[in-house]
Design an enzyme around this catalytic site. Structure first.
Site, PDB file in Angstrom:
ATOM      1  N   TYR A 139       0.738  -1.289   0.052  1.00 32.16           N
ATOM      2  CA  TYR A 139      -0.025   0.051   0.217  1.00 32.16           C
ATOM      3  C   TYR A 139       0.962   1.286   0.103  1.00 32.16           C
ATOM      4  O   TYR A 139       0.260   2.372  -0.317  1.00 32.16           O
ATOM      5  CB  TYR A 139      -0.908   0.023   1.089  1.00 32.16           C
ATOM      6  CG  TYR A 139      -2.074  -1.063   1.224  1.00 32.16           C
ATOM      7  CD1 TYR A 139      -2.067  -1.809  -0.094  1.00 32.16           C
ATOM      8  CD2 TYR A 139      -3.033  -1.052   2.176  1.00 32.16           C
ATOM      9  CE1 TYR A 139      -3.191  -2.899   0.064  1.00 32.16           C
ATOM     10  CE2 TYR A 139      -3.917  -2.206   1.882  1.00 32.16           C
ATOM     11  CZ  TYR A 139      -4.166  -3.003   1.076  1.00 32.16           C
ATOM     12  OH  TYR A 139      -5.109  -3.894   1.148  1.00 32.16           O
ATOM     13  N   LYS A 187       3.930 -15.091   2.201  1.00 27.79           N
ATOM     14  CA  LYS A 187       3.729 -16.064   1.195  1.00 27.79           C
ATOM     15  C   LYS A 187       5.214 -16.265   0.607  1.00 27.79           C
ATOM     16  O   LYS A 187       5.670 -15.916  -0.497  1.00 27.79           O
ATOM     17  CB  LYS A 187       3.168 -15.131  -0.215  1.00 27.79           C
ATOM     18  CG  LYS A 187       2.845 -15.694  -1.315  1.00 27.79           C
ATOM     19  CD  LYS A 187       1.638 -17.035  -1.128  1.00 27.79           C
ATOM     20  CE  LYS A 187       1.480 -17.651  -2.640  1.00 27.79           C
ATOM     21  NZ  LYS A 187       0.622 -18.978  -2.319  1.00 27.79           N
ATOM     22  N   ASP A 219      -2.579 -18.173   1.564  1.00 24.83           N
ATOM     23  CA  ASP A 219      -3.603 -18.781   0.674  1.00 24.83           C
ATOM     24  C   ASP A 219      -4.121 -19.988   1.556  1.00 24.83           C
ATOM     25  O   ASP A 219      -5.423 -19.767   2.011  1.00 24.83           O
ATOM     26  CB  ASP A 219      -3.200 -19.453  -0.562  1.00 24.83           C
ATOM     27  CG  ASP A 219      -1.751 -19.876  -0.760  1.00 24.83           C
ATOM     28  OD1 ASP A 219      -1.072 -19.882   0.515  1.00 24.83           O
ATOM     29  OD2 ASP A 219      -1.198 -20.336  -1.640  1.00 24.83           O
ATOM     30  N   ASP A 243      -5.307  -6.866   5.785  1.00 28.00           N
ATOM     31  CA  ASP A 243      -6.401  -6.104   5.366  1.00 28.00           C
ATOM     32  C   ASP A 243      -7.418  -7.487   5.139  1.00 28.00           C
ATOM     33  O   ASP A 243      -8.571  -7.176   5.426  1.00 28.00           O
ATOM     34  CB  ASP A 243      -5.933  -5.249   4.143  1.00 28.00           C
ATOM     35  CG  ASP A 243      -7.200  -4.237   3.861  1.00 28.00           C
ATOM     36  OD1 ASP A 243      -8.298  -4.203   4.413  1.00 28.00           O
ATOM     37  OD2 ASP A 243      -7.119  -3.505   2.963  1.00 28.00           O
ATOM     38  N   ASP A 247     -10.752  -8.917   7.486  1.00 25.13           N
ATOM     39  CA  ASP A 247     -12.308  -8.838   7.198  1.00 25.13           C
ATOM     40  C   ASP A 247     -12.814 -10.164   7.236  1.00 25.13           C
ATOM     41  O   ASP A 247     -13.926 -10.226   7.446  1.00 25.13           O
ATOM     42  CB  ASP A 247     -12.226  -8.092   5.851  1.00 25.13           C
ATOM     43  CG  ASP A 247     -12.433  -6.464   5.962  1.00 25.13           C
ATOM     44  OD1 ASP A 247     -12.168  -6.085   7.057  1.00 25.13           O
ATOM     45  OD2 ASP A 247     -13.178  -6.123   4.809  1.00 25.13           O
TER      46      ASP A 247
END
Ligand code: NAD
Length: 367
Positions: A139, A187, A219, A243, A247
């Site tokens: 980001y 990852k 994943d 993020d 959620d």
């Protein structure tokens, strides 16, 4: 303790009012000195000053010990460009306070199990604390660009070892006070950034022999959270993964109105419920104040260092839910013993439960 209060727009003022009420109750019962300063942010700040984050608000926040925010956003400003809208004030205050660790609990409340799309036997006992790195990663990494001429766009996922180490320490410190397990998500099978992340987290983990560290690939983690949420205690992630995963994990709790958050590590810690200004229910008494009240509990835990009082608020919320009280967002048809209450009533019920629990613990002390 000086607490800057940025109630904001829509249901922000309604739920923040109740969160302050609970903090005042804790102060009265415990003999603490909390001072609240109400400041403008968001749409209301644009209306009154022309700016979504007036200088006076920013200065006062930087001089306070903690910032308690409601929510921002007002449909009447939808036609403004993004940098002038109420939400710009939120991004600016987050950036100015400089917190790098975003804490988001995801808790399965037994009496709300029907509110989650997951089966009760899957969610039961789940209590996850996400620690999401907030200032680095994809980001913020440079270079970033959308080159319209060539039809190419790029962002950069970038971390320094120090950025990972500081947020990892937050996660391990918190895990040491909880169930003593950190799950670090990356990852590393594909990304070099994740390999650095994993190495730095492992290094920090060695400083905490009492805390178990496990690594998960993002994943498979997305699946594990849904399949076996009970297996996780503190989940440490970089910005983008955090993020998304936090959620996803919110479905364990079952209502946006129940979710608190804190952003710590910067100049001043920032506390805000996860939900927005909910203009569709503002002023109707339907807003669930529990996200804001649980946010106040996080403020007590992480800024005031009043762990017992924070835990007492959380226990009071559970007690009120167990007794069947529900704001409209939580109410489900055909549930025996359920009673729908307003924002005000819900807060009063928590307040009463808190009074009772503190009275009881004081009389136990006296004995
Ligand atoms: P929202 O979170 O405001 O509302 C989403 C849905 O959840 C709505 O149906 C709302 O009624 C419900 N809801 C939210 N909080 C609730 C609560 N405490 N009790 C009961 N129901 C609740 O998100 P949105 O509708 O996408 O956005 C509305 C405005 O809020 C927009 O302007 C948006 O930009 C802003 N927003 C602000 C924040 C923030 O201040 N942190 C976060 C998200 C959205």
């Amino acid at each position: 303790m000086k607490i800057a209060v940025l109630a904001g727009d829509g249901i922000g003022p309604e739920v923040t009012h109740e969160a302050i009420g609970i903090l005042r109750a804790v102060a009265d019962l415990g003999g603490y000195d909390f001072r609240f300063q109400q400041l403008l942010i968001g749409g209301i700040a644009i209306t009154e000053t022309g700016s979504p984050l007036p200088r006076a608000t920013l200065d006062a926040c930087l001089e306070s010990d903690a910032v308690l925010l409601g929510a921002v956003g007002d449909n009447k400003f939808n036609s403004l460009s993004p940098d002038k809208r109420p939400e710009a004030g939120l991004l600016q205050i987050r950036q100015a306070l400089g917190g790098y660790a975003n804490l988001r609990p995801s808790v399965a409340y037994k009496s709300l199990s029907i509110n989650s799309p997951l089966r009760a036997e899957v969610t039961e006992g789940a209590d996850i604390l996400f620690v999401r790195e907030l200032l680095g990663g994809l980001y913020f990494g440079q270079p970033r660009q959308w080159d319209r001429e060539t039809g190419e766009a790029w962002n950069t996922m970038r971390y320094t070892r120090d950025e990972v180490v500081r947020v990892a320490r937050v996660a391990f410190d918190l895990a040491a006070k909880r169930r003593k397990k950190v799950t670090s998500v990356d990852k590393a099978n594909v990304l070099e950034v994740s390999q650095l992340w994993r190495a730095a987290v492992t290094e920090v983990g060695a400083e905490y022999p009492g805390v178990t560290l496990e690594h998960q690939l993002v994943d498979s983690m997305a699946m594990h959270i849904m399949n076996t949420p009970r297996n996780f205690d503190v989940v440490l992630t970089e910005n983008l993964f955090g993020d998304i995963l936090s959620d996803e994990a919110a479905v364990i709790t079952g209502s946006l109105g129940m979710l608190p958050s804190a952003t710590i590590g910067g100049a001043v810690n920032l506390y805000e419920p996860v939900h927005g200004s909910a203009p569709d229910i503002a002023g109707t008494g339907k807003a669930n104040p529990l996200g804001a009240i649980l946010t106040a509990a996080m403020l007590l835990r992480h800024s005031a260092k009043l762990e017992q009082d924070a835990a007492a608020i959380e226990a009071s919320v559970i007690k009120v839910l167990d007794a069947g009280y529900r704001t409209a967002d939580l109410a489900r048809g055909n549930q025996p013993g359920q009673q729908t209450v307003t924002t005000r009533e819900m807060a009063r019920l928590v307040h009463n439960a808190l009074n009772e629990s503190i009275d009881r613990s004081q009389s136990m002390h006296a004995v």
